[in-house]
Design a protein around this motif. Structure first.
Motif, PDB file in Angstrom:
ATOM      1  N   LEU A  18       0.100  -0.991   0.318  1.00 12.27           N
ATOM      2  CA  LEU A  18      -0.006   0.212   0.084  1.00 12.27           C
ATOM      3  C   LEU A  18       0.965   1.285  -0.100  1.00 12.27           C
ATOM      4  CD1 LEU A  18      -2.979  -0.515   2.428  1.00 12.27           C
ATOM      5  CD2 LEU A  18      -3.132  -0.005   0.066  1.00 12.27           C
ATOM      6  N   LEU A  19       2.375   0.976   1.044  1.00  7.96           N
ATOM      7  CA  LEU A  19       2.822   2.446   0.784  1.00  7.96           C
ATOM      8  C   LEU A  19       4.148   2.287  -0.051  1.00  7.96           C
ATOM      9  CD1 LEU A  19       3.930   1.554   4.909  1.00  7.96           C
ATOM     10  CD2 LEU A  19       2.546   3.648   3.482  1.00  7.96           C
ATOM     11  N   CYS A  22       1.501   4.604  -2.631  1.00  6.47           N
ATOM     12  CA  CYS A  22       1.274   6.101  -2.597  1.00  6.47           C
ATOM     13  C   CYS A  22       2.979   6.726  -2.595  1.00  6.47           C
ATOM     14  CB  CYS A  22       0.583   5.905  -1.156  1.00  6.47           C
ATOM     15  SG  CYS A  22       1.409   5.326   0.199  1.00  6.47           S
ATOM     16  N   SER A  23       3.629   6.324  -2.686  1.00  9.53           N
ATOM     17  CA  SER A  23       4.680   6.292  -2.498  1.00  9.53           C
ATOM     18  C   SER A  23       5.182   7.218  -4.080  1.00  9.53           C
ATOM     19  CB  SER A  23       5.782   5.662  -1.723  1.00  9.53           C
ATOM     20  OG  SER A  23       6.818   5.187  -2.739  1.00  9.53           O
ATOM     21  N   SER A  25       3.560   8.748  -5.907  1.00  9.30           N
ATOM     22  CA  SER A  25       2.728   9.887  -6.173  1.00  9.30           C
ATOM     23  C   SER A  25       3.213  11.382  -5.198  1.00  9.30           C
ATOM     24  CB  SER A  25       1.244   9.674  -5.705  1.00  9.30           C
ATOM     25  OG  SER A  25       1.142   9.512  -4.197  1.00  9.30           O
ATOM     26  N   GLY A  26       3.992  10.337  -4.203  1.00 10.39           N
ATOM     27  CA  GLY A  26       4.702  12.036  -2.970  1.00 10.39           C
ATOM     28  C   GLY A  26       5.695  12.338  -3.757  1.00 10.39           C
ATOM     29  N   THR A  78      -1.200  20.955  -4.145  1.00 10.32           N
ATOM     30  CA  THR A  78      -1.244  19.776  -3.207  1.00 10.32           C
ATOM     31  C   THR A  78      -2.572  20.233  -2.916  1.00 10.32           C
ATOM     32  OG1 THR A  78       0.667  19.949  -2.532  1.00 10.32           O
ATOM     33  CG2 THR A  78      -0.689  17.346  -1.829  1.00 10.32           C
ATOM     34  N   GLN A  80      -5.454  18.808  -0.224  1.00 14.40           N
ATOM     35  CA  GLN A  80      -6.138  17.217   1.040  1.00 14.40           C
ATOM     36  C   GLN A  80      -7.792  17.975   1.415  1.00 14.40           C
ATOM     37  OE1 GLN A  80      -5.212  14.341   2.245  1.00 14.40           O
ATOM     38  NE2 GLN A  80      -3.263  14.772   1.053  1.00 14.40           N
ATOM     39  N   ALA A  97      -1.123  18.652   8.895  1.00 16.86           N
ATOM     40  CA  ALA A  97       0.202  17.772   9.052  1.00 16.86           C
ATOM     41  C   ALA A  97       0.655  18.673   7.950  1.00 16.86           C
ATOM     42  CB  ALA A  97      -0.291  16.299   8.151  1.00 16.86           C
ATOM     43  N   MET A  98      -0.220  19.626   6.763  1.00 17.33           N
ATOM     44  CA  MET A  98       0.235  19.583   5.200  1.00 17.33           C
ATOM     45  C   MET A  98       1.561  21.333   6.277  1.00 17.33           C
ATOM     46  SD  MET A  98      -2.545  19.394   2.891  1.00 17.33           S
ATOM     47  CE  MET A  98      -1.523  20.454   1.061  1.00 17.33           C
ATOM     48  N   GLN A 101       4.960  20.832   6.214  1.00 14.34           N
ATOM     49  CA  GLN A 101       5.433  20.850   4.956  1.00 14.34           C
ATOM     50  C   GLN A 101       6.230  22.019   4.795  1.00 14.34           C
ATOM     51  OE1 GLN A 101       2.591  18.413   3.029  1.00 14.34           O
ATOM     52  NE2 GLN A 101       4.291  16.343   3.202  1.00 14.34           N
TER      53      GLN A 101
ATOM     54  N   ASN B 295      -1.995  10.864   9.267  1.00 13.48           N
ATOM     55  CA  ASN B 295      -1.038  11.928   8.902  1.00 13.48           C
ATOM     56  C   ASN B 295       0.267  11.866   8.032  1.00 13.48           C
ATOM     57  OD1 ASN B 295       1.365  12.692   9.698  1.00 13.48           O
ATOM     58  ND2 ASN B 295       0.467  14.205  11.255  1.00 13.48           N
ATOM     59  N   LEU B 300       1.837  12.629   2.766  1.00 17.01           N
ATOM     60  CA  LEU B 300       1.805  11.942   1.010  1.00 17.01           C
ATOM     61  C   LEU B 300       1.343  12.195   0.075  1.00 17.01           C
ATOM     62  CD1 LEU B 300       3.284   8.517   1.884  1.00 17.01           C
ATOM     63  CD2 LEU B 300       4.838  10.039   1.795  1.00 17.01           C
ATOM     64  N   LEU B 302      -1.198  11.788  -0.674  1.00 24.55           N
ATOM     65  CA  LEU B 302      -2.947  10.309  -1.241  1.00 24.55           C
ATOM     66  C   LEU B 302      -3.664  10.923  -1.312  1.00 24.55           C
ATOM     67  CD1 LEU B 302      -2.019   7.779  -2.447  1.00 24.55           C
ATOM     68  CD2 LEU B 302      -2.845   6.983   0.491  1.00 24.55           C
TER      69      LEU B 302
END
Lengths: 345, 326
Positions: A18-19, A22-23, A25-26, A78, A80, A97-98, A101, B295, B300, B302
């Motif tokens: 799963l990770l 998504c990595s 796209s990250g 980005t 969310q 969280a954002m 960044q 989080n 990432l 997603l």
């Protein structure tokens, strides 16, 4: 226990898959955000957008507008979103969280007036510009936390309700109408109902105002009851399209589509189709796509050091059977020309 | 020592400390190990994840869930379940908001919110214990009733709570630790001692292990049940205080994700859904893991559509682990 151990390893293998999924796209976001900064020599926009739940087409269109506008200008963005319209804390956590960044501008569409204020405090303290779109941040709460948005971009909901009211008067000229709002006490819903009420004042007779929590099925039930209680009813006004479509269904169920006008606000794609098909009389389209796009443009203008107005009104337009085709063809962009308040500078 | 007592009181399976270590309690290790794995994976994918600021943010984000999960743990330890926690928290928040608006006294408002939530828990417990109705049905009814009550008394309107103390609660603390994190930690530590170092905890685990044998040795199981549901209500009230501080308003629309997540944290924490076996550290780790997962996925970039899917998969996998220990 050996079995248990194997299970355990398996579970992490899946989590790992799963990770890795998504990595990729990250990574895109990471590498891409670095390159324009180098080429443009600093100050390239790297925008974070936190909007409401993407389970609603309105916010999907908003996301499309944000992405399209960023792509056009070469800005990084980005997006969310909250998981649902009641996910107030989840939306705040995403913003928090954002905020960790490396974004240099935040576009926010808060679920409630206050739910993002705490999360915005560190953003504001760091001096990162904030652009508020669609739903306004509560002023008193923002002041308490020293949060100041550069601008607010949204629909003038009272004017949108007024457009619906004017068209209702034009369509039925006299008689009884009923109003169905969103969640009781919701500011947006109230503004639309107020605008409608003011426009029909003295011309039409409002027999009932009720709320159906923005939901199609609740509006269907409410409309059925209201029609039973008021057999002479000539029109319904709903504060959003989902409820408008629920009402239209209720009206069709009792075979009164030609006798009862239903007008709502939003301009979702399925509502435009319903207007084209004659199920819904009209909708006052607002343009979440443009609201999203304007949010990105406002960020870019601020980052480029330009002064922008503190209040920017996004366009609305009345869609009837006459121009529904046109509106559908242009969807989600506006089908009528409007003066972009940010392009003039 | 604390890990021994639940095993001893568990009438079903007697497991000594030695054999316990040998047979590695995977369900109880799932959450801590999962958390470590998540931290490593997310930390490698995005270094922001392990930055001080983000760790603070995650701890703060998990505070409400930790408090709810602790309450849920006590209920689940008696082989019950409290499905009403999230909407009881909503009700507590609304009462807090209304009392604050009416009196302008935030302390009184907090007490009223906790008392209202505790009262719903007391009613739940009484009906379950004395009325002998399935916990599932009673708390499902309470879920609906509490959210209805919240809508009625608030007239469906969100109540803005602008108060300096509440703002401080959410935005300051001791060192890097936010007040809401400290409150959650205090709740967890107190719960740990209550579960393992008190007669009450012993009775809770005994009731969950085997109600009949517990009653046979003189445990008043009905009282224990009433107590755990009341405790779960009170902790939902504490959660309400943290919630109002976090979002700056009391909102009547119930935040349903907390219900799933509180049960999920308990399951992840290796607490047996059949009762009798529980820890506090497990569910706390479970709550941290669920928060870290969301989080990390957010960092990432997603789409949020994948987040409930990921949470669901993690929870079901954890439940499978519990099954394999049997």
């Amino acid at each position: 226990m050996v079995k248990g151990k194997r299970m355990w390893v398996g579970s992490f293998a899946i989590a790992g898959l799963l990770l890795t999924g998504c990595s990729s796209s990250g990574d895109d976001a990471g590498t891409a955000s670095a390159s324009p900064a180098e080429s443009a020599g600093g100050d390239a926009a790297n925008i974070a957008a936190v909007i409401k739940g993407l389970d609603n087409p309105f916010f999907q269109a908003m996301e499309d507008g944000i992405n399209a506008s960023a792509q056009e200008s070469g800005a990084q963005v980005t997006v969310q979103a909250a998981t649902s319209i009641t996910d107030t804390t989840g939306q705040a956590e995403k913003l928090t969280a954002m905020a960790q960044q490396d974004f240099n501008c935040f576009v926010v569409n808060p679920i409630s007036g206050t739910n993002l204020v705490q999360a915005l405090a560190p953003v504001a303290a760091a001096g990162t510009p904030i652009v508020n779109i669609d739903s306004p941040i509560d002023e008193a709460a923002a002041k308490e936390a020293d949060v100041v948005a550069k601008t607010y971009i949204g629909t003038n909901n009272e004017a949108a309700g007024g457009k619906a009211g004017d068209y209702m008067v034009e369509t039925i000229s006299s008689g009884q109408v009923a109003l169905i709002g969103g969640i009781a006490g919701d500011v947006t819903s109230q503004a639309r109902l107020d605008g409608f009420t003011a426009a029909v004042d003295g011309k039409l007779d409002i027999v009932q105002t009720t709320s159906a929590d923005w939901e199609r099925q609740k509006a269907l039930t409410a409309a059925t009851d209201i029609m039973a209680a008021n057999p002479d009813l000539k029109g319904f006004f709903a504060a959003n399209d989902d409820m408008g479509l629920g009402i239209a269904r209720a009206v069709a169920n009792v075979g009164k589509t030609s006798q009862i006008a239903v007008i709502s606000v939003d301009g979702n794609e399925d509502a435009l189709r319903a207007v084209d098909a004659g199920d819904l009389t009209a909708t006052v389209a607002q343009y979440p796509y443009e609201i999203g796009a304007l949010g990105v443009q406002a960020c870019e203008a601020v980052l480029a050091g330009q002064e922008i107005p503190t209040n920017i009104e996004s366009p609305t337009a009345l869609v009837t059977k006459d121009n529904a085709q046109q509106a559908l063809a242009a969807f989600p962009a506006p089908f009528e020309e409007y003066q972009n308040p940010l392009s003039g500078s | 020592m604390s890990t021994v007592s639940p095993a001893v009181t568990d009438a079903g399976e007697r497991v000594g400390l030695g054999s316990r270590l040998a047979s590695a309690p995977w369900p109880e290790l799932a959450a801590p190990l999962g958390l470590v794995a998540l931290i490593i994976v997310f930390g490698l994918l995005d270094p922001t994840f392990v930055s001080g600021g983000n760790i603070e943010a995650m701890l703060q984000a998990s505070a409400i869930l930790v408090v709810l999960a602790v309450g849920q743990t006590f209920v689940v330890a008696t082989a019950g379940i409290d499905l009403s926690m999230a909407s009881v928290m909503t009700l507590g928040a609304i009462v807090l908001g209304l009392v604050y608006t009416g009196t302008d006294n935030i302390w009184l408002a907090m007490v009223a919110g906790v008392a209202a939530a505790g009262a719903v828990g007391l009613i739940n417990g009484t009906i379950i214990a004395k009325g002998r109705i399935t916990d599932f049905i009673v708390t499902l009814g309470a879920l609906s009733a509490a959210s209805g009550l919240a809508l009625i008394i608030s007239d469906g309107k969100p109540i803005t709570v602008l108060n300096r103390a509440m703002l401080k609660l959410a935005s300051s603390g001791i060192g890097p630790l936010n007040w809401s994190v400290i409150i959650a930690a205090v709740v967890a530590v107190a719960a740990h001692f209550a579960l393992f170092n008190s007669r009450f905890g012993l009775h809770v685990l005994a009731t969950g292990g085997s109600e009949e044998s517990a009653r046979a040795v003189g445990v008043r199981t009905a009282r224990v049940k009433i107590a755990v549901y009341t405790l779960s209500g009170v902790l939902a009230g504490v959660g309400a205080i943290l919630l109002v501080a976090r979002v700056g308003a009391a909102e009547p629309a119930s935040n349903t994700s907390f219900l799933l997540n509180s049960v999920a944290a308990v399951v992840l924490g290796g607490v047996s859904l059949f009762g009798g076996r529980a820890t506090i550290i497990g569910p706390v780790m479970g709550a941290l893991l669920l928060t870290a997962l969301v989080n990390g996925l957010t960092l990432l970039g997603l789409s949020q559509f994948y987040q409930p899917l990921a949470v669901g998969i993690v929870v079901v996998l954890a439940a499978l682990l519990t099954r394999f220990q049997k």
